[in-house]
Design a protein around this motif. Structure first.
Motif: not given
Length: 106
Positions: A42-48, A93-97
């Motif tokens: 999935x897309x990069x989301x370091x803070x997640x 695809x960007x993950x969402x919290x």
């Protein structure tokens, strides 16, 4: 979201059977160079990283072949079959919290 197939961490369904379909992944975002959710890129989301997230997109499959003998050695994940979740533009695809209780947070 009845037109999405939902997969959660630990789901035993065969990813190959879902290639080309709209998929919703729910689980903990893996801490790695290539972020994965339920074993899917999935897309990069370091803070997640390490948090419970959701990502939606179309599941794709790609195969990396073993290098030919004598070919230059390059860093990479090595040969194998990999799956990725792509948004409508073709990007990962960007993950969402997900908040406790399953609600998304933008």
């Amino acid at each position: 979201m009845s037109d999405w197939t939902r997969l959660e961490h630990g789901d035993e369904r065969d990813l190959a059977s879902l290639v080309g379909q709209r998929v919703e992944l729910v689980g903990v975002l893996a801490r790695s160079k290539i972020p994965t959710l339920c074993g899917v890129d999935v897309g990069h989301a370091e803070d997640l990283s390490g948090q419970r997230v959701v990502a939606r997109g179309t599941l794709s499959r790609h195969e990396i072949s073993a290098p030919q003998p004598g070919a230059p050695i390059a860093a990479g994940r090595g040969p194998g079959v990999f799956y990725a979740l792509r948004d409508s533009a073709g990007a990962l695809a960007a993950p969402q919290r997900l908040e406790p209780g399953g609600a998304e947070r933008a």
